[in-house]
Write a protein that holds these residues in place. Structure first.
Motif, PDB file in Angstrom:
ATOM      1  N   ASP A   1     112.770  36.424  42.874  1.00 20.38           N
ATOM      2  CA  ASP A   1     111.434  36.742  43.382  1.00 20.38           C
ATOM      3  C   ASP A   1     110.968  35.674  44.366  1.00 20.38           C
ATOM      4  OD1 ASP A   1     111.142  39.089  41.935  1.00 20.38           O
ATOM      5  OD2 ASP A   1     110.192  38.112  40.232  1.00 20.38           O
ATOM      6  N   LEU A   2     111.212  34.413  44.037  1.00 23.29           N
ATOM      7  CA  LEU A   2     110.825  33.324  44.931  1.00 23.29           C
ATOM      8  C   LEU A   2     111.537  33.439  46.274  1.00 23.29           C
ATOM      9  CD1 LEU A   2     109.524  30.585  45.626  1.00 23.29           C
ATOM     10  CD2 LEU A   2     111.478  29.488  44.513  1.00 23.29           C
ATOM     11  N   GLN A   3     112.826  33.703  46.236  1.00 20.38           N
ATOM     12  CA  GLN A   3     113.590  33.820  47.482  1.00 20.38           C
ATOM     13  C   GLN A   3     113.019  34.919  48.375  1.00 20.38           C
ATOM     14  OE1 GLN A   3     117.628  35.261  47.096  1.00 20.38           O
ATOM     15  NE2 GLN A   3     118.286  34.235  48.960  1.00 20.38           N
ATOM     16  N   GLN A   4     112.713  36.063  47.773  1.00 20.35           N
ATOM     17  CA  GLN A   4     112.164  37.162  48.565  1.00 20.35           C
ATOM     18  C   GLN A   4     110.790  36.803  49.139  1.00 20.35           C
ATOM     19  OE1 GLN A   4     112.716  41.284  47.266  1.00 20.35           O
ATOM     20  NE2 GLN A   4     113.892  40.550  45.505  1.00 20.35           N
ATOM     21  N   LEU A   5     109.974  36.106  48.354  1.00 21.38           N
ATOM     22  CA  LEU A   5     108.660  35.702  48.839  1.00 21.38           C
ATOM     23  C   LEU A   5     108.777  34.701  49.988  1.00 21.38           C
ATOM     24  CD1 LEU A   5     105.562  35.773  48.487  1.00 21.38           C
ATOM     25  CD2 LEU A   5     105.806  33.868  46.883  1.00 21.38           C
ATOM     26  N   LEU A   6     109.679  33.733  49.857  1.00 24.65           N
ATOM     27  CA  LEU A   6     109.870  32.754  50.929  1.00 24.65           C
ATOM     28  C   LEU A   6     110.349  33.414  52.213  1.00 24.65           C
ATOM     29  CD1 LEU A   6     111.485  29.822  48.901  1.00 24.65           C
ATOM     30  CD2 LEU A   6     109.245  29.797  50.012  1.00 24.65           C
ATOM     31  N   GLU A   7     111.244  34.371  52.102  1.00 26.59           N
ATOM     32  CA  GLU A   7     111.733  35.074  53.287  1.00 26.59           C
ATOM     33  C   GLU A   7     110.605  35.839  53.971  1.00 26.59           C
ATOM     34  OE1 GLU A   7     114.630  35.500  55.084  1.00 26.59           O
ATOM     35  OE2 GLU A   7     115.244  33.668  54.025  1.00 26.59           O
ATOM     36  N   GLN A   8     109.780  36.504  53.166  1.00 31.40           N
ATOM     37  CA  GLN A   8     108.721  37.346  53.742  1.00 31.40           C
ATOM     38  C   GLN A   8     107.538  36.542  54.273  1.00 31.40           C
ATOM     39  OE1 GLN A   8     107.695  40.798  51.233  1.00 31.40           O
ATOM     40  NE2 GLN A   8     109.739  40.686  50.328  1.00 31.40           N
ATOM     41  N   THR A   9     107.420  35.277  53.890  1.00 30.86           N
ATOM     42  CA  THR A   9     106.305  34.450  54.376  1.00 30.86           C
ATOM     43  C   THR A   9     106.704  33.530  55.526  1.00 30.86           C
ATOM     44  OG1 THR A   9     106.782  32.935  52.522  1.00 30.86           O
ATOM     45  CG2 THR A   9     104.939  34.475  52.255  1.00 30.86           C
ATOM     46  N   LYS A  10     107.955  33.590  55.952  1.00 26.19           N
ATOM     47  CA  LYS A  10     108.391  32.755  57.081  1.00 26.19           C
ATOM     48  C   LYS A  10     107.574  33.105  58.333  1.00 26.19           C
ATOM     49  CE  LYS A  10     112.819  33.591  57.235  1.00 26.19           C
ATOM     50  NZ  LYS A  10     114.275  33.545  57.546  1.00 26.19           N
ATOM     51  N   GLY A  11     107.070  32.063  58.998  1.00 27.13           N
ATOM     52  CA  GLY A  11     106.364  32.270  60.252  1.00 27.13           C
ATOM     53  C   GLY A  11     104.976  32.870  60.135  1.00 27.13           C
ATOM     54  N   THR A  12     104.448  32.961  58.935  1.00 24.00           N
ATOM     55  CA  THR A  12     103.123  33.563  58.754  1.00 24.00           C
ATOM     56  C   THR A  12     102.001  32.528  58.738  1.00 24.00           C
ATOM     57  OG1 THR A  12     103.281  33.443  56.334  1.00 24.00           O
ATOM     58  CG2 THR A  12     104.115  35.453  57.399  1.00 24.00           C
ATOM     59  N   GLY A  13     102.361  31.259  58.670  1.00 22.14           N
ATOM     60  CA  GLY A  13     101.344  30.226  58.556  1.00 22.14           C
ATOM     61  C   GLY A  13     100.879  30.008  57.129  1.00 22.14           C
ATOM     62  N   ILE A  14     101.568  30.631  56.187  1.00 25.77           N
ATOM     63  CA  ILE A  14     101.215  30.521  54.770  1.00 25.77           C
ATOM     64  C   ILE A  14     102.219  29.626  54.069  1.00 25.77           C
ATOM     65  CG2 ILE A  14     100.981  31.798  52.594  1.00 25.77           C
ATOM     66  CD1 ILE A  14     100.213  34.230  54.334  1.00 25.77           C
TER      67      ILE A  14
END
Length: 570
Positions: free
Chosen positions: A270-283
């Motif tokens: 779950d963490l890996q998927q969250l990190l991938e989806q938040t790349k470049g978002t400023g979050i």
């Protein structure tokens, strides 16, 4: 029967059991529904075990059993509607398995396949001839929610009248629940072991068998310890092959100025998927509680927005989640009933559930869409800083073995006199401050080996080091107690000892929920003796069962720090 009865965690009311509402916050209806789900899973196991003997397995059924067991673990799922859906799904699966067994030519409840082929195979001696003796869990039916509710009140813990048999059945069941949690995480990374599933079915069926006595159940419980080691080894393999071996790492416990998402629990996928989806978002993404050890894995260090760890153990989340400002993702237990002030920022996934919270489901490929969390995070303020500094961890077995010569030399020279395994769980009762005081009063020539959220009682203390070896070696999550066992076995080999108990290692373990039971059974299987459990011994151990553990394994409790230090240090 009472409104409910649950004594599976350390906080069981009055050290006996919760009978009106759980100390964890679950209602009687939720508790009874969880009991019913376990009962249905036992019914599934009756047919699953027999089909497995015929060479028939079903991965979807295995997954359901694992997830159902995990759903009932302490502080994971409080959503009664979700649990009832699982009960109804379980009944469908159970009856489908029954139909498969009948089709295979096995006599079930007076029925058998009507096909001429099955009859012919039986005549010539190739078909199954025995009739499966069915427990109620395998055959009961309920046509309405009211009937399910009534059934749920009759199948709980107290349905087993003999105190010792009840104690052993529950001890075995809790070991299985912890195993299911670890197997769930391994499965999410594509790793599995059919022998573990087979044992889980065998053990579940055994808890329905009134012909099995205390000796039989003790044997099964110890066998559970063997498979507990196997499942933790499997998860260790899944994590390290997916993300690399943990490395000694300094983790920031302060905050940045960006909006953040807080992720808690144990599931690294779950963490890996969250990190991938938040790349470049400023979050920025922060870990909480048992997710802290994710920072130790090399694969996650490439994410610049993986900011650090926020807060402490699970029980402080009511205070810390409010101050975080951003959304929180709960991937596994432990969830505390959320306050209204931040409830709209808490999301669940996997087996976690709570009425009124948004649940993130996975698709058929195991992928999850966290966009709703990301969009909310963009509108939030940055987290409020609650502390500053760094904490050090990453001392899993591979890392410790890399400096084994240094450790061995420190022991041989007398620089390190003793290791203390202080793994396990943290909790909210004040008596757990014992572990902070114990760590502070340990002699300077001792080293703490830890894993699990128990570490939060002392991982921010300045305890120093011994010749460059930190006095607190954090291996990771509670499942990483496997690393501590591997380290102990390696030291036994290096020192040429016959018995693991000859090592200068003492075990003073804090427990809270069922994964700690699994770890305990694993240690017993490995031959470890004289383990001390606190802050209280489990309520589910009857006096006779407790005596078996004391007489055979030296299991003990704790008293006060000064007296216990004298006892441990001889």
């Amino acid at each position: 029967m009472s409104n409910m009865f649950c004594y599976q965690c350390q906080e069981a009311a009055k050290g006996v059991g919760c009978s009106k509402i759980g100390v964890c916050g679950k209602s009687a209806d939720v508790a009874n529904s969880q009991d019913l789900l376990i009962y249905v899973v036992k019914g599934i196991a009756v047919y699953g075990e027999k089909l497995r003997e015929l060479g028939q397995t079903d991965k979807e059924v295995d997954k359901f059993v694992v997830d159902a067991l995990f759903t009932t673990i302490t502080n994971a799922n409080f959503d009664r509607a979700n649990i009832i859906k699982k009960v109804q799904k379980g009944l469908e699966i159970r009856d489908e398995l029954k139909a498969k067994l009948i089709k295979a030519g096995v006599k079930v409840d007076g029925a058998t396949s009507s096909s001429w082929l099955s009859k012919f195979m039986e005549i010539i001696g190739l078909g199954a001839k025995e009739e499966v003796k069915l427990a109620d869990a395998a055959i009961f039916n309920a046509d309405s929610l009211d009937q399910l509710n009534e059934k749920a009140k009759t199948v709980g813990i107290l349905a087993t009248e003999n105190e010792d048999i009840r104690s052993l059945r529950e001890l075995l069941t809790y070991g299985l629940k912890g195993m299911a949690a670890y197997l769930h995480h391994a499965n999410n990374l594509g790793y599995d072991n059919d022998e573990i599933h087979a044992f889980m079915e065998k053990a579940l069926v055994a808890t329905l068998n009134d012909e099995l006595g205390a000796d039989d159940l003790v044997g099964l419980t110890l066998e559970c310890g063997k498979f507990a080691v196997d499942v933790m080894a499997l998860l260790d393999k899944a994590n390290t092959e997916s993300y690399g071996h943990p490395e000694v790492t300094k983790v920031n416990i302060g905050v940045r100025n960006n909006p953040g998402i807080l992720i808690s629990g144990h599931d690294l996928n779950d963490l890996q998927q969250l990190l991938e989806q938040t790349k470049g978002t400023g979050i920025d993404v922060y870990t909480h509680s048992e997710m802290l050890p994710a920072h130790y894995y090399p694969a996650f260090k490439k994410y610049d927005h993986f900011a650090g760890n926020y807060g402490n153990a699970w029980w402080k989340q009511n205070e810390e989640f409010e101050k975080f400002n951003g959304p929180i993702l709960m991937t596994t237990n432990c969830l505390v009933t959320p306050k209204k002030s931040y409830k709209d920022r808490v999301y669940t996934t996997g087996v976690v559930g709570f009425d009124g919270l948004t649940h993130i489901h996975e698709d058929e490929n195991g992928k999850k869409d966290f966009s709703v969390i990301i969009e909310q995070a963009k509108k939030c303020e940055a987290p409020v800083e609650i502390e500053k500094g760094e904490i050090v961890g990453g001392f899993a077995h591979n890392q410790v073995m890399a400096v084994a010569d240094k450790v061995v030399e420190a022991v041989k020279s007398g620089a390190i006199k003793k290791f203390f395994v202080m793994a396990g769980c943290d909790g909210r009762v004040k008596s757990r401050n014992y572990y902070t005081e114990f760590a502070e009063k340990l002699p300077k020539d001792t080293v703490i080996l830890t894993a699990g959220c128990a570490k939060y009682k002392y991982n921010k203390l300045d305890l120093g080091d011994i010749g460059g070896i930190p006095r607190v070696l954090d291996a990771g999550q509670c499942n990483d107690s496997y690393s501590l066992a591997v380290i102990a076995l390696k030291l036994k080999e290096v020192f040429g000892l016959e018995d693991i108990n000859e090592l200068p290692i003492a075990y003073n373990i804090a427990w809270y929920e069922q994964k700690a039971v699994t770890v305990l059974l694993a240690l017993l299987h490995l031959g470890v003796k004289n383990i001390h459990l606190g802050p209280t011994l489990p309520a589910f151990l009857s006096p006779n069962v407790a005596k078996v553990l004391v007489d055979n394994f030296g299991i003990g409790g704790i008293t006060n720090v000064d007296d216990d230090l004298k006892m441990f240090l001889g």
